[in-house]
Design a protein around this motif. Structure first.
Motif, PDB file in Angstrom:
ATOM      1  N   VAL A  44       0.847  -1.188   0.000  1.00 16.92           N
ATOM      2  CA  VAL A  44       0.000   0.000   0.000  1.00 16.92           C
ATOM      3  C   VAL A  44       0.882   1.237   0.000  1.00 16.92           C
ATOM      4  CG1 VAL A  44      -1.783   1.256   1.243  1.00 16.92           C
ATOM      5  CG2 VAL A  44      -1.810  -1.232   1.218  1.00 16.92           C
ATOM      6  N   ASN A  45       0.585   2.139  -0.903  1.00 19.29           N
ATOM      7  CA  ASN A  45       1.317   3.393  -1.025  1.00 19.29           C
ATOM      8  C   ASN A  45       0.415   4.523  -0.537  1.00 19.29           C
ATOM      9  OD1 ASN A  45       3.154   5.333  -1.709  1.00 19.29           O
ATOM     10  ND2 ASN A  45       2.883   5.151  -3.908  1.00 19.29           N
ATOM     11  N   ASP A  46       0.368   4.713   0.793  1.00 21.46           N
ATOM     12  CA  ASP A  46      -0.426   5.799   1.369  1.00 21.46           C
ATOM     13  C   ASP A  46       0.248   7.140   1.107  1.00 21.46           C
ATOM     14  OD1 ASP A  46      -2.699   4.664   2.518  1.00 21.46           O
ATOM     15  OD2 ASP A  46      -1.633   4.082   4.327  1.00 21.46           O
ATOM     16  N   ILE A  47      -0.561   8.182   1.080  1.00 20.51           N
ATOM     17  CA  ILE A  47      -0.006   9.514   0.841  1.00 20.51           C
ATOM     18  C   ILE A  47       0.674  10.069   2.077  1.00 20.51           C
ATOM     19  CG2 ILE A  47      -0.667  11.885   0.404  1.00 20.51           C
ATOM     20  CD1 ILE A  47      -1.757  11.051  -2.036  1.00 20.51           C
ATOM     21  N   GLY A  48       0.094   9.902   3.235  1.00 24.92           N
ATOM     22  CA  GLY A  48       0.669  10.439   4.463  1.00 24.92           C
ATOM     23  C   GLY A  48       1.622   9.465   5.125  1.00 24.92           C
ATOM     24  N   THR A  49       2.215   9.889   6.220  1.00 21.91           N
ATOM     25  CA  THR A  49       3.152   9.037   6.946  1.00 21.91           C
ATOM     26  C   THR A  49       2.441   8.106   7.916  1.00 21.91           C
ATOM     27  OG1 THR A  49       3.447  10.750   8.607  1.00 21.91           O
ATOM     28  CG2 THR A  49       5.027  10.709   6.785  1.00 21.91           C
ATOM     29  N   GLU A  50       1.126   8.246   8.077  1.00 24.05           N
ATOM     30  CA  GLU A  50       0.377   7.441   9.041  1.00 24.05           C
ATOM     31  C   GLU A  50      -0.040   6.079   8.496  1.00 24.05           C
ATOM     32  OE1 GLU A  50      -0.117   8.333  12.231  1.00 24.05           O
ATOM     33  OE2 GLU A  50       1.146  10.040  11.724  1.00 24.05           O
ATOM     34  N   ASN A  51      -0.030   5.885   7.202  1.00 21.13           N
ATOM     35  CA  ASN A  51      -0.404   4.606   6.582  1.00 21.13           C
ATOM     36  C   ASN A  51      -1.782   4.118   7.033  1.00 21.13           C
ATOM     37  OD1 ASN A  51       2.008   4.285   5.030  1.00 21.13           O
ATOM     38  ND2 ASN A  51       3.058   3.813   6.931  1.00 21.13           N
ATOM     39  N   ILE A  52      -2.753   4.998   6.953  1.00 16.05           N
ATOM     40  CA  ILE A  52      -4.112   4.690   7.396  1.00 16.05           C
ATOM     41  C   ILE A  52      -4.727   3.568   6.563  1.00 16.05           C
ATOM     42  CG2 ILE A  52      -6.461   5.616   7.572  1.00 16.05           C
ATOM     43  CD1 ILE A  52      -5.090   8.338   8.249  1.00 16.05           C
ATOM     44  N   ASP A  53      -4.616   3.650   5.252  1.00 13.49           N
ATOM     45  CA  ASP A  53      -5.209   2.622   4.391  1.00 13.49           C
ATOM     46  C   ASP A  53      -4.558   1.263   4.619  1.00 13.49           C
ATOM     47  OD1 ASP A  53      -7.049   4.334   3.296  1.00 13.49           O
ATOM     48  OD2 ASP A  53      -5.857   4.780   1.523  1.00 13.49           O
ATOM     49  N   ALA A  54      -3.251   1.235   4.816  1.00 13.91           N
ATOM     50  CA  ALA A  54      -2.567  -0.036   5.063  1.00 13.91           C
ATOM     51  C   ALA A  54      -3.117  -0.697   6.323  1.00 13.91           C
ATOM     52  CB  ALA A  54      -1.061   0.189   5.192  1.00 13.91           C
ATOM     53  N   GLY A  55      -3.342   0.073   7.358  1.00 16.17           N
ATOM     54  CA  GLY A  55      -3.904  -0.464   8.596  1.00 16.17           C
ATOM     55  C   GLY A  55      -5.315  -0.982   8.405  1.00 16.17           C
ATOM     56  N   ARG A  56      -6.126  -0.243   7.677  1.00 18.22           N
ATOM     57  CA  ARG A  56      -7.506  -0.664   7.413  1.00 18.22           C
ATOM     58  C   ARG A  56      -7.543  -1.959   6.604  1.00 18.22           C
ATOM     59  NH1 ARG A  56     -10.213   5.054   5.598  1.00 18.22           N
ATOM     60  NH2 ARG A  56     -10.340   5.968   7.678  1.00 18.22           N
ATOM     61  N   LEU A  57      -6.695  -2.040   5.602  1.00 16.05           N
ATOM     62  CA  LEU A  57      -6.689  -3.234   4.756  1.00 16.05           C
ATOM     63  C   LEU A  57      -6.139  -4.444   5.504  1.00 16.05           C
ATOM     64  CD1 LEU A  57      -5.602  -1.604   1.417  1.00 16.05           C
ATOM     65  CD2 LEU A  57      -7.810  -2.654   1.907  1.00 16.05           C
ATOM     66  N   SER A  61      -8.525  -7.646   5.882  1.00 15.73           N
ATOM     67  CA  SER A  61      -8.173  -8.801   5.062  1.00 15.73           C
ATOM     68  C   SER A  61      -7.470  -9.917   5.812  1.00 15.73           C
ATOM     69  CB  SER A  61      -7.256  -8.349   3.923  1.00 15.73           C
ATOM     70  OG  SER A  61      -6.015  -7.914   4.451  1.00 15.73           O
ATOM     71  N   GLU A  62      -6.953  -9.629   6.990  1.00 15.01           N
ATOM     72  CA  GLU A  62      -6.144 -10.576   7.752  1.00 15.01           C
ATOM     73  C   GLU A  62      -4.916 -11.021   6.959  1.00 15.01           C
ATOM     74  OE1 GLU A  62      -8.696 -13.714   9.101  1.00 15.01           O
ATOM     75  OE2 GLU A  62      -9.895 -12.363  10.330  1.00 15.01           O
ATOM     76  N   LEU A  63      -4.433 -10.165   6.086  1.00 11.52           N
ATOM     77  CA  LEU A  63      -3.216 -10.419   5.319  1.00 11.52           C
ATOM     78  C   LEU A  63      -2.087  -9.563   5.877  1.00 11.52           C
ATOM     79  CD1 LEU A  63      -4.557 -10.222   1.655  1.00 11.52           C
ATOM     80  CD2 LEU A  63      -3.824 -12.275   2.840  1.00 11.52           C
ATOM     81  N   ASP A  64      -0.870  -9.971   5.587  1.00 16.00           N
ATOM     82  CA  ASP A  64       0.253  -9.093   5.881  1.00 16.00           C
ATOM     83  C   ASP A  64       0.266  -8.005   4.824  1.00 16.00           C
ATOM     84  OD1 ASP A  64       1.166 -10.509   8.092  1.00 16.00           O
ATOM     85  OD2 ASP A  64       2.406 -11.827   6.868  1.00 16.00           O
ATOM     86  N   VAL A  65       0.280  -6.780   5.264  1.00 14.25           N
ATOM     87  CA  VAL A  65       0.267  -5.644   4.349  1.00 14.25           C
ATOM     88  C   VAL A  65       1.567  -4.874   4.532  1.00 14.25           C
ATOM     89  CG1 VAL A  65      -0.898  -3.491   3.733  1.00 14.25           C
ATOM     90  CG2 VAL A  65      -2.245  -5.478   4.424  1.00 14.25           C
ATOM     91  N   THR A  66       2.253  -4.625   3.426  1.00 14.77           N
ATOM     92  CA  THR A  66       3.464  -3.818   3.458  1.00 14.77           C
ATOM     93  C   THR A  66       3.083  -2.398   3.086  1.00 14.77           C
ATOM     94  OG1 THR A  66       4.804  -5.703   2.785  1.00 14.77           O
ATOM     95  CG2 THR A  66       5.763  -3.510   2.475  1.00 14.77           C
ATOM     96  N   ALA A  67       3.432  -1.462   3.959  1.00 18.02           N
ATOM     97  CA  ALA A  67       3.144  -0.050   3.691  1.00 18.02           C
ATOM     98  C   ALA A  67       4.438   0.640   3.302  1.00 18.02           C
ATOM     99  CB  ALA A  67       2.545   0.601   4.932  1.00 18.02           C
ATOM    100  N   LEU A  68       4.386   1.373   2.209  1.00 14.21           N
ATOM    101  CA  LEU A  68       5.550   2.173   1.838  1.00 14.21           C
ATOM    102  C   LEU A  68       5.664   3.313   2.848  1.00 14.21           C
ATOM    103  CD1 LEU A  68       5.210   2.307  -2.045  1.00 14.21           C
ATOM    104  CD2 LEU A  68       6.534   0.728  -0.657  1.00 14.21           C
ATOM    105  N   GLN A  69       6.782   3.434   3.472  1.00 11.09           N
ATOM    106  CA  GLN A  69       6.978   4.410   4.530  1.00 11.09           C
ATOM    107  C   GLN A  69       7.258   5.803   3.967  1.00 11.09           C
ATOM    108  OE1 GLN A  69       6.535   3.591   7.811  1.00 11.09           O
ATOM    109  NE2 GLN A  69       5.885   1.655   6.952  1.00 11.09           N
ATOM    110  N   SER A  70       6.963   6.797   4.746  1.00 12.36           N
ATOM    111  CA  SER A  70       7.261   8.202   4.426  1.00 12.36           C
ATOM    112  C   SER A  70       6.423   8.745   3.287  1.00 12.36           C
ATOM    113  CB  SER A  70       8.744   8.412   4.136  1.00 12.36           C
ATOM    114  OG  SER A  70       9.503   8.006   5.251  1.00 12.36           O
ATOM    115  N   GLY A  71       5.286   8.169   3.039  1.00 12.57           N
ATOM    116  CA  GLY A  71       4.374   8.737   2.044  1.00 12.57           C
ATOM    117  C   GLY A  71       4.673   8.301   0.632  1.00 12.57           C
ATOM    118  N   CYS A  72       3.945   8.890  -0.237  1.00  9.92           N
ATOM    119  CA  CYS A  72       3.944   8.536  -1.651  1.00  9.92           C
ATOM    120  C   CYS A  72       5.160   9.122  -2.361  1.00  9.92           C
ATOM    121  CB  CYS A  72       2.646   9.078  -2.265  1.00  9.92           C
ATOM    122  SG  CYS A  72       2.534   8.876  -4.031  1.00  9.92           S
TER     123      CYS A  72
END
Length: 79
Positions: A44-57, A61-72
């Motif tokens: 997940v490539n969230d725009i902000g540094t909080e990675n809100i969408d990554a946490g929601r997904l 989904s009960e999947l491991d989600v990798t969030a790109l850090q430091s925003g888009c």
């Protein structure tokens, strides 16, 4: 050593403007078509540094989600 020549990996990109429903669509897809999707990883490539969408997904989904850090990367000032 395993040859990579015969390896195949599919990648599906879900793209769209802010607020266009990308996360909602992905949550729907995971909730309604999970068995058809098979093994998968989410990046997940969230725009902000909080990675809100990554946490929601991850929660939905009960999947491991990798969030790109430091925003888009596309929104960074690269000049």
């Amino acid at each position: 050593m395993k040859s990579l020549e015969n390896s195949q990996t599919e990648a599906v990109l879900i793209l769209g403007a802010l607020g266009s429903g990308k996360t909602s669509f992905l949550k729907w897809l995971l909730n309604n078509r999970r068995q058809e999707l098979g093994k998968m990883n989410l990046i997940v490539n969230d725009i902000g540094t909080e990675n809100i969408d990554a946490g929601r997904l991850a929660k939905a989904s009960e999947l491991d989600v990798t969030a790109l850090q430091s925003g888009c990367i596309c929104c960074e000032d690269l000049a």
